[in-house]
Design an enzyme around this catalytic site. Structure first.
Site, mmCIF file in Angstrom:
data_model
loop_
_atom_site.group_PDB
_atom_site.id
_atom_site.type_symbol
_atom_site.label_atom_id
_atom_site.label_comp_id
_atom_site.label_asym_id
_atom_site.label_seq_id
_atom_site.Cartn_x
_atom_site.Cartn_y
_atom_site.Cartn_z
ATOM 1 N N GLU A 199 -38.375 1.674 104.224
ATOM 2 C CA GLU A 199 -39.777 1.450 103.869
ATOM 3 C C GLU A 199 -40.543 0.824 105.036
ATOM 4 O O GLU A 199 -41.742 1.025 105.170
ATOM 5 C CB GLU A 199 -39.802 0.498 102.664
ATOM 6 N N ARG A 215 -27.581 -7.712 103.147
ATOM 7 C CA ARG A 215 -27.583 -8.275 101.791
ATOM 8 C C ARG A 215 -26.489 -7.672 100.927
ATOM 9 O O ARG A 215 -26.040 -8.280 99.964
ATOM 10 C CB ARG A 215 -28.968 -8.089 101.160
HETATM 11 O O1 LIG Z 1 -33.504 2.416 100.468
HETATM 12 P P1 LIG Z 1 -33.991 2.002 101.830
HETATM 13 O O2 LIG Z 1 -35.393 2.396 102.109
HETATM 14 O O3 LIG Z 1 -33.043 2.432 102.895
HETATM 15 O O4 LIG Z 1 -34.040 0.412 101.843
HETATM 16 C C1 LIG Z 1 -33.021 -0.401 101.348
HETATM 17 C C2 LIG Z 1 -32.409 -1.235 102.431
HETATM 18 O O5 LIG Z 1 -33.405 -2.103 103.011
HETATM 19 C C3 LIG Z 1 -32.937 -3.447 102.938
HETATM 20 O O6 LIG Z 1 -32.211 -3.813 104.069
HETATM 21 P P2 LIG Z 1 -32.859 -4.203 105.452
HETATM 22 O O7 LIG Z 1 -32.859 -2.980 106.320
HETATM 23 O O8 LIG Z 1 -34.160 -4.885 105.244
HETATM 24 O O9 LIG Z 1 -31.761 -5.180 106.048
HETATM 25 P P3 LIG Z 1 -31.147 -6.576 105.627
HETATM 26 O O10 LIG Z 1 -30.225 -6.312 104.457
HETATM 27 O O11 LIG Z 1 -30.425 -6.943 106.857
HETATM 28 O O12 LIG Z 1 -32.260 -7.522 105.257
HETATM 29 C C4 LIG Z 1 -32.030 -3.458 101.734
HETATM 30 O O13 LIG Z 1 -31.121 -4.559 101.779
HETATM 31 C C5 LIG Z 1 -31.341 -2.135 101.839
HETATM 32 O O14 LIG Z 1 -30.233 -2.173 102.719
HETATM 33 N N1 LIG Z 2 -39.529 -3.579 99.064
HETATM 34 C C1 LIG Z 2 -38.366 -4.039 99.523
HETATM 35 N N2 LIG Z 2 -37.940 -5.279 99.194
HETATM 36 C C2 LIG Z 2 -36.761 -5.743 99.649
HETATM 37 N N3 LIG Z 2 -35.940 -5.020 100.452
HETATM 38 C C3 LIG Z 2 -36.351 -3.787 100.805
HETATM 39 N N4 LIG Z 2 -35.779 -2.840 101.575
HETATM 40 C C4 LIG Z 2 -36.590 -1.781 101.613
HETATM 41 N N5 LIG Z 2 -37.699 -1.975 100.888
HETATM 42 C C5 LIG Z 2 -37.551 -3.232 100.370
#
Ligand SMILES: O=P(O)(O)OC[C@H]1O[C@H](OP(=O)(O)OP(=O)(O)O)[C@H](O)[C@@H]1O
Ligand SMILES: Nc1ncnc2[nH]cnc12
Length: 181
Positions: free
Chosen positions: A100, A63
């Protein structure tokens, strides 16, 4: 365009129980579907960094790529991709992290950054901070520095922005959600 936090927050949809029980997922797809709101987000970030010493935009898979591309274009800076493991084709450095709802590895090309580079790390959201901190370790292994870690959303109850700041890295977010919101 004047930044309006209420508009931005109203376009972030809470999805309880996704991707697993106990997590409220903050879905930014409605925000990305609003050109007006995305212009507010982009303009705020551009304004913040246009006069900064940032030399590179570091965008985090997946993202963060969307924001990263806009910022790199507008600030006319090189875009560096921090990707989930196994996606970058050339020689990489790799770091493990947990979030998370899971554990993963993030990679960057070894020749993407060098000593003296000042990297703006960009993602959509800070939760536990695991992802930003892993990307920051990669930046420092390449001899570069993180200028700031910026995201649209902070989830302060999960402690990530505090952890990142405790590691000596400045954070910047455009809005925050308490767990109950
Ligand atoms: O602060 P944190 O606990 O590390 O979480 C934040 C990360 O989690 C989500 O990505 P995700 O791993 O879901 O991947 P995506 O962007 O591919 O959906 C979000 O886009 C951040 O990159
Ligand atoms: N609660 C949340 N919503 C969207 N992206 C996340 N990445 C980690 N935690 C998340």
């Amino acid at each position: 365009m004047i930044f309006d936090e209420f508009t931005i927050k109203s376009l972030i949809r809470p999805v309880p129980g996704f991707p697993k029980e106990g997590v409220t997922f903050r879905d930014i797809t409605p925000l990305y579907q609003s050109p007006r709101a995305m212009r507010m987000v982009a303009d705020s970030l551009i304004q913040r960094y246009v006069e900064s010493p940032v030399t590179h935009i570091g965008a985090i898979d997946a993202r963060g790529f969307l924001l990263g591309a806009v910022l790199a274009y507008e600030l006319n800076k090189p875009l560096i991709l921090f990707r989930k493991a196994g996606k970058l084709p050339a020689d990489c450095l790799r770091e493990a992290y947990s979030t998370e709802y899971g554990e993963a590895h993030i990679e960057v090309h070894r020749d993407a950054l060098k000593e003296g580079d000042q990297v703006l790390l960009l993602d959509d959201l800070i939760a536990t901070g695991g992802t930003f901190l892993a990307a920051a370790r990669l930046v420092s292994q390449l001899g570069a520095e993180v200028y700031e870690a910026a995201a649209i959303i902070d989830l302060p109850d999960l402690g990530g922005s505090r952890l990142i700041q405790d590691a000596g890295i400045a954070t910047f977010t455009l809005c925050a959600f308490e767990e109950a919101e």
